[in-house]
Design a protein around this motif. Sequence first.
Motif, PDB file in Angstrom:
ATOM      1  N   ILE A 155      -6.181   2.391  -6.262  1.00  0.00           N
ATOM      2  CA  ILE A 155      -4.854   3.082  -6.888  1.00  0.00           C
ATOM      3  C   ILE A 155      -3.929   3.246  -5.658  1.00  0.00           C
ATOM      4  O   ILE A 155      -4.398   3.720  -4.330  1.00  0.00           O
ATOM      5  N   VAL A 156      -2.727   3.105  -5.732  1.00  0.00           N
ATOM      6  CA  VAL A 156      -1.612   3.230  -4.854  1.00  0.00           C
ATOM      7  C   VAL A 156      -0.714   4.129  -5.436  1.00  0.00           C
ATOM      8  O   VAL A 156      -0.273   4.041  -6.448  1.00  0.00           O
ATOM      9  N   PHE A 157      -0.396   5.279  -4.633  1.00  0.00           N
ATOM     10  CA  PHE A 157       0.591   6.114  -5.021  1.00  0.00           C
ATOM     11  C   PHE A 157       1.574   6.142  -4.097  1.00  0.00           C
ATOM     12  O   PHE A 157       1.501   6.135  -2.755  1.00  0.00           O
ATOM     13  N   ARG A 158       2.978   5.895  -4.615  1.00  0.00           N
ATOM     14  CA  ARG A 158       3.970   5.390  -3.673  1.00  0.00           C
ATOM     15  C   ARG A 158       5.117   5.875  -4.035  1.00  0.00           C
ATOM     16  O   ARG A 158       5.303   6.236  -5.191  1.00  0.00           O
ATOM     17  N   GLY A 159       6.255   6.028  -3.108  1.00  0.00           N
ATOM     18  CA  GLY A 159       7.544   6.586  -3.557  1.00  0.00           C
ATOM     19  C   GLY A 159       8.145   7.304  -2.236  1.00  0.00           C
ATOM     20  O   GLY A 159       7.418   7.202  -1.206  1.00  0.00           O
ATOM     21  N   PRO A 160       9.370   7.876  -2.323  1.00  0.00           N
ATOM     22  CA  PRO A 160      10.112   8.631  -1.061  1.00  0.00           C
ATOM     23  C   PRO A 160       9.653   9.661  -0.692  1.00  0.00           C
ATOM     24  O   PRO A 160       9.115  10.496  -1.352  1.00  0.00           O
ATOM     25  N   ASN A 161       9.411   9.879   0.512  1.00  0.00           N
ATOM     26  CA  ASN A 161       8.792  11.125   0.919  1.00  0.00           C
ATOM     27  C   ASN A 161       9.508  11.674   2.032  1.00  0.00           C
ATOM     28  O   ASN A 161      10.400  11.075   2.868  1.00  0.00           O
ATOM     29  N   GLY A 162       9.486  12.979   2.323  1.00  0.00           N
ATOM     30  CA  GLY A 162      10.455  13.610   3.443  1.00  0.00           C
ATOM     31  C   GLY A 162      11.895  13.989   2.993  1.00  0.00           C
ATOM     32  O   GLY A 162      12.252  13.455   1.915  1.00  0.00           O
ATOM     33  N   ARG A 197       6.352  -4.597   3.668  1.00  0.00           N
ATOM     34  CA  ARG A 197       5.553  -5.748   2.844  1.00  0.00           C
ATOM     35  C   ARG A 197       4.134  -5.604   3.193  1.00  0.00           C
ATOM     36  O   ARG A 197       3.360  -5.888   2.268  1.00  0.00           O
ATOM     37  N   GLY A 198       4.023  -5.591   4.534  1.00  0.00           N
ATOM     38  CA  GLY A 198       2.401  -6.081   4.844  1.00  0.00           C
ATOM     39  C   GLY A 198       1.622  -4.994   4.642  1.00  0.00           C
ATOM     40  O   GLY A 198       0.338  -5.015   4.067  1.00  0.00           O
ATOM     41  N   LEU A 199       2.105  -3.720   4.740  1.00  0.00           N
ATOM     42  CA  LEU A 199       1.401  -2.431   4.286  1.00  0.00           C
ATOM     43  C   LEU A 199       0.849  -2.361   2.882  1.00  0.00           C
ATOM     44  O   LEU A 199      -0.009  -1.805   2.295  1.00  0.00           O
ATOM     45  N   LEU A 200       2.070  -2.592   2.144  1.00  0.00           N
ATOM     46  CA  LEU A 200       1.895  -2.437   0.834  1.00  0.00           C
ATOM     47  C   LEU A 200       0.931  -3.378   0.022  1.00  0.00           C
ATOM     48  O   LEU A 200       0.222  -3.131  -0.968  1.00  0.00           O
ATOM     49  N   LYS A 201       1.139  -4.726   0.428  1.00  0.00           N
ATOM     50  CA  LYS A 201       0.114  -5.630  -0.047  1.00  0.00           C
ATOM     51  C   LYS A 201      -1.371  -5.510   0.371  1.00  0.00           C
ATOM     52  O   LYS A 201      -2.264  -5.341  -0.419  1.00  0.00           O
ATOM     53  N   ALA A 202      -1.563  -4.951   1.626  1.00  0.00           N
ATOM     54  CA  ALA A 202      -2.830  -4.518   1.862  1.00  0.00           C
ATOM     55  C   ALA A 202      -3.236  -3.177   1.042  1.00  0.00           C
ATOM     56  O   ALA A 202      -4.464  -3.126   0.727  1.00  0.00           O
ATOM     57  N   ALA A 203      -2.409  -2.298   0.876  1.00  0.00           N
ATOM     58  CA  ALA A 203      -2.826  -0.888  -0.035  1.00  0.00           C
ATOM     59  C   ALA A 203      -3.124  -1.561  -1.341  1.00  0.00           C
ATOM     60  O   ALA A 203      -4.089  -0.829  -1.847  1.00  0.00           O
ATOM     61  N   ILE A 204      -2.384  -2.234  -1.955  1.00  0.00           N
ATOM     62  CA  ILE A 204      -2.843  -2.587  -3.362  1.00  0.00           C
ATOM     63  C   ILE A 204      -4.201  -3.530  -3.417  1.00  0.00           C
ATOM     64  O   ILE A 204      -4.869  -3.291  -4.281  1.00  0.00           O
ATOM     65  N   ARG A 205      -4.386  -4.037  -2.325  1.00  0.00           N
ATOM     66  CA  ARG A 205      -5.769  -4.573  -2.402  1.00  0.00           C
ATOM     67  C   ARG A 205      -7.123  -3.865  -1.886  1.00  0.00           C
ATOM     68  O   ARG A 205      -7.880  -4.320  -2.125  1.00  0.00           O
ATOM     69  N   ASP A 206      -6.723  -2.576  -1.198  1.00  0.00           N
ATOM     70  CA  ASP A 206      -7.639  -1.809  -0.779  1.00  0.00           C
ATOM     71  C   ASP A 206      -8.532  -1.134  -2.020  1.00  0.00           C
ATOM     72  O   ASP A 206      -7.852  -0.613  -2.957  1.00  0.00           O
ATOM     73  N   PRO A 207     -10.050  -1.199  -1.875  1.00  0.00           N
ATOM     74  CA  PRO A 207     -10.600  -0.545  -3.059  1.00  0.00           C
ATOM     75  C   PRO A 207     -10.501   1.048  -2.830  1.00  0.00           C
ATOM     76  O   PRO A 207     -11.020   1.629  -3.863  1.00  0.00           O
ATOM     77  N   ASN A 208     -10.000   1.520  -1.961  1.00  0.00           N
ATOM     78  CA  ASN A 208      -9.720   3.098  -1.713  1.00  0.00           C
ATOM     79  C   ASN A 208      -8.490   3.527  -2.350  1.00  0.00           C
ATOM     80  O   ASN A 208      -7.355   2.764  -2.387  1.00  0.00           O
ATOM     81  N   PRO A 209      -8.256   4.802  -2.753  1.00  0.00           N
ATOM     82  CA  PRO A 209      -6.806   5.237  -3.080  1.00  0.00           C
ATOM     83  C   PRO A 209      -5.972   5.354  -1.837  1.00  0.00           C
ATOM     84  O   PRO A 209      -6.585   5.892  -0.669  1.00  0.00           O
ATOM     85  N   VAL A 210      -4.837   4.977  -1.800  1.00  0.00           N
ATOM     86  CA  VAL A 210      -3.860   4.743  -0.928  1.00  0.00           C
ATOM     87  C   VAL A 210      -2.547   5.660  -1.104  1.00  0.00           C
ATOM     88  O   VAL A 210      -2.018   5.498  -2.303  1.00  0.00           O
ATOM     89  N   VAL A 211      -2.172   6.340  -0.397  1.00  0.00           N
ATOM     90  CA  VAL A 211      -1.164   7.224  -0.500  1.00  0.00           C
ATOM     91  C   VAL A 211       0.103   6.446   0.428  1.00  0.00           C
ATOM     92  O   VAL A 211      -0.168   6.397   1.547  1.00  0.00           O
ATOM     93  N   PHE A 212       1.067   6.028  -0.065  1.00  0.00           N
ATOM     94  CA  PHE A 212       2.272   5.043   0.519  1.00  0.00           C
ATOM     95  C   PHE A 212       3.408   5.939   0.594  1.00  0.00           C
ATOM     96  O   PHE A 212       4.147   5.929  -0.500  1.00  0.00           O
ATOM     97  N   LEU A 213       3.722   6.377   1.759  1.00  0.00           N
ATOM     98  CA  LEU A 213       4.785   7.307   2.013  1.00  0.00           C
ATOM     99  C   LEU A 213       6.310   6.570   2.575  1.00  0.00           C
ATOM    100  O   LEU A 213       6.196   6.261   3.876  1.00  0.00           O
ATOM    101  N   GLU A 214       7.120   6.342   1.838  1.00  0.00           N
ATOM    102  CA  GLU A 214       8.356   5.499   2.119  1.00  0.00           C
ATOM    103  C   GLU A 214       9.629   6.625   2.516  1.00  0.00           C
ATOM    104  O   GLU A 214       9.315   7.661   2.156  1.00  0.00           O
ATOM    105  N   ASN A 215      10.412   6.206   3.527  1.00  0.00           N
ATOM    106  CA  ASN A 215      11.489   7.075   3.717  1.00  0.00           C
ATOM    107  C   ASN A 215      12.791   6.428   2.823  1.00  0.00           C
ATOM    108  O   ASN A 215      13.066   5.313   3.137  1.00  0.00           O
ATOM    109  N   GLU A 216      13.413   7.310   2.216  1.00  0.00           N
ATOM    110  CA  GLU A 216      14.368   6.977   1.012  1.00  0.00           C
ATOM    111  C   GLU A 216      15.678   6.446   1.882  1.00  0.00           C
ATOM    112  O   GLU A 216      16.441   5.518   1.208  1.00  0.00           O
ATOM    113  N   LEU A 217      15.839   6.782   3.204  1.00  0.00           N
ATOM    114  CA  LEU A 217      17.020   6.506   4.009  1.00  0.00           C
ATOM    115  C   LEU A 217      16.793   5.198   4.641  1.00  0.00           C
ATOM    116  O   LEU A 217      17.707   4.809   5.114  1.00  0.00           O
TER     117      LEU A 217
END
Length: 373
Positions: A155-162, A197-217
């Motif tokens: 699973i990937v948890f993603r969205g704007p952080n900070g 792009r590269g990290l999110l594609k890797a995260a979606i394929r990762d068998p582990n839970p991934v927290v994907f912290l984006e910057n809104e700005l």
Amino acid sequence: MVFKVPVGLFGGAKQMMRLPASSRTIVGQGLSAAGSQLRMASTKTMTVRDALNSAMAEEMDRDDDVFIIGEEVAQYNGAYKVTKGLLDRFGERRVVDTPITEMGFTGLSVGAALKGLKPIVEFMSFNFSMQAIDQVVNSAAKTYYMSGGTQKCQIVFRGPNGAAVGVGAQHSQDFSAWYGSIPGMKVLVPYSAEDARGLLKAAIRDPNPVVFLENELLYGESFEVSEECLSTDFTLPYTAKVEREGTDISIITYTRNVQFSLQAAETLEKQHGISAEVINLRSIRPMDVDTIVKSVKKTNHLITVESTFPNFGVGSEIVAQIMESEAFDYLDAPVQRVTGADVPTPYAKELEDFAFPDPDVIASAVKKVLSVE
């Protein structure tokens, strides 16, 4: 200690963010120092928003088990338009709007992941993930280990952080250190379009839970991208990237502070002849300590830069890792941490401007470590 940061234009929680042109990083521009690193030549550019969108679309094309769920991700095209067009392309079965109930839709998604699906859970702000902390930390992060490796939770948890601009203290925290302290999950912090792009594609394929912290700005920022980055098979490893080569001091940072650190490095070189190496972490957990150690052994000086609170932060972990490694013997001066102010983020612009690092603050920290007036 308080700090200043330039701010962008804010149009409300559900509007796309845009920075003034004067504060934008021009990626691919030649850096004017000996030892600077030039990016791959390319005429193609991509915003961080489009990089995230294309990564999700390609992974959904690739694997029918991948779906997106969250508040306003479907009919509204996402609060920040990161999921724009995905509902039309993939339909309601795979792009799922939810009520405003992070605890509910996160629990549902973790359950779906335990049954073999691969959810991408969008939090409108990672501050709201606190409503679902039990599902993220106790259910998703721990199940693979507690089951002896028999029960995956992909699973990937993603969205704007900070912090953004004018969104108040309860919408401005950086959770990189919070989630980075939890074994059982990965924590990624992209800066550029290629990172996203590269990290999110890797995260979606990762068998582990991934927290994907984006910057809104950074959503609207454009970066040059290589031909390789545009490939549907493009993924990135969870390793740090040397954004700028240098010999006098190492600046270790992530997300938007990479931009500020690069600007500070150019100023330091022009005004003082200081050659600063800027390292973009890209991953908080796992942390690429080897790249940090290698850089410190070359430059003999180190500062860390983050927009988190000063206590128990990412910089603190980096300092501890350096103390416990052979890099400590190479340091010619104490490490300096540059952080946000130790206060809940102010709402008033006049105060918020002083709450986070900017290029001037970073440059001042470098000069302090190097004893430059």
